[in-house]
Design an enzyme around this catalytic site. Structure first.
Site, short mmCIF file in Angstrom:
data_model
loop_
_atom_site.label_atom_id
_atom_site.label_comp_id
_atom_site.label_asym_id
_atom_site.label_seq_id
_atom_site.Cartn_x
_atom_site.Cartn_y
_atom_site.Cartn_z
CE LYS A 167 -5.91 2.35 -1.49
NZ LYS A 167 -6.58 2.56 -0.18
CE1 TYR B 182 -2.97 3.12 0.61
CE2 TYR B 182 -3.52 2.26 2.78
CZ TYR B 182 -3.69 3.22 1.78
OH TYR B 182 -4.56 4.25 1.98
#
Length: 292
Positions: free
Chosen positions: A164, A136
């Site tokens: 992400k 992330y």
């Protein structure tokens, strides 16, 4: 190996007025999101205020989410902490709990971490847990950005399944898609880039706005999947007005206020990030008229 795809909601954490988990409202809200068509539920993302809870509270929140989902869609759980040790401990506890399909591990935050530091950090986590891991990247919040070369290096771990990207930098996302490992799933973390990420080879999005407008955000992915790019683009453009209001305060606190205003009783954000600005509330009221 697990594939991270579709439109995933980093679900806001429902709290009581005394800022404790409101399990009943939390689970009811998750049920609402799944019925609205989201393809995954993500407790303890940025919109879930992961930074605001103790390890014990985090496990209670994740357990409540797993109970609510009942296997209907994949569950992604945020287990990233500042230190490698703490991240591994929480990740192992989640693995032992069961019911979670994928761990989302944010970069270390507050501390300045080099790319070598992050390779060591994520390598240790990947070796410690036998679960799919989604990296992330959100440098505006953490102060640390994962370079595409670092992602390419970390792809040697089969359980690191993707990343992400909430950098808001489309070129950065393209580097993840084009220059790392084709098996990695790249998901948009910036709602304004969902369609463009999909068209470039991304596999989906983790969308904060889907807490407020789940059907609209899901339609971007579904229209794209059907090959109807014109309709997908129409849906993508509709979210701009709401995104503009998000920038008036702490974005995930604005999202939580908006969810409450839409009739779902998810309560306040934990102080000091609760959103009580009357100007933001008025702006949201005006924006909601656009979606009627």
């Amino acid at each position: 190996m697990f594939k991270a795809e579709g439109l995933i909601t980093p679900v806001v954490t429902a709290l009581t007025e005394t800022e404790e988990l409101n399990k009943k409202e939390y689970q009811a809200f998750i049920d609402h999101l799944i019925k609205a068509g989201v393809h995954g539920i993500f407790p303890l993302g940025t919109n879930g205020e992961f930074y605001a809870f103790s390890a014990k509270e985090k496990l209670e929140i994740i357990e409540a989410a797993v109970e609510a989902v009942q296997g209907r869609v994949p569950v992604y759980a945020g287990t990233g902490c500042v230190t490698t040790k703490e991240t591994i401990e929480l990740s192992k506890a989640v693995q032992q709990m069961g019911g979670v399909d994928c761990l989302s591990v944010i970069t270390p935050y507050f501390v300045k971490a080099s790319q070598a530091d992050m390779i060591e950090h994520y390598s240790a986590i990947a070796e410690a847990v036998d679960m799919p891991i989604l990296l992330y990247n959100i440098p505006a919040r953490t102060g640390n950005s994962i370079d595409w070369k670092t992602v390419k290096t970390l792809a040697k771990y089969e359980n690191i399944i993707g990343i992400k990207d909430s950098s808001g930098n489309f070129d950065n996302m393209l580097k993840y898609i084009e220059n790392t490992d084709p098996r990695l799933n790249v998901l948009a973390g910036s709602d304004s880039l969902i369609l463009w990420a999909l068209m470039a080879g991304g596999t989906g999005a983790i969308s904060g706005c889907s807490n407020v407008f789940p059907e609209l955000m899901v339609s971007i992915y579904n229209y794209w999947k059907e090959g109807n790019i014109e309709k997908a683009n129409e849906s993508q453009q509709k979210i701009r007005a709401f995104r503009n209001v998000m920038q008036m305060g702490n974005p995930n606190s604005v999202v939580k206020l908006a969810v409450n205003m839409r009739g779902y009783h998810v309560g306040p954000a934990r102080q000091p990030s609760n959103c009580t600005d009357p100007a933001i509330k008025k702006a949201l009221e005006d924006v909601f008229k656009l979606y009627e």
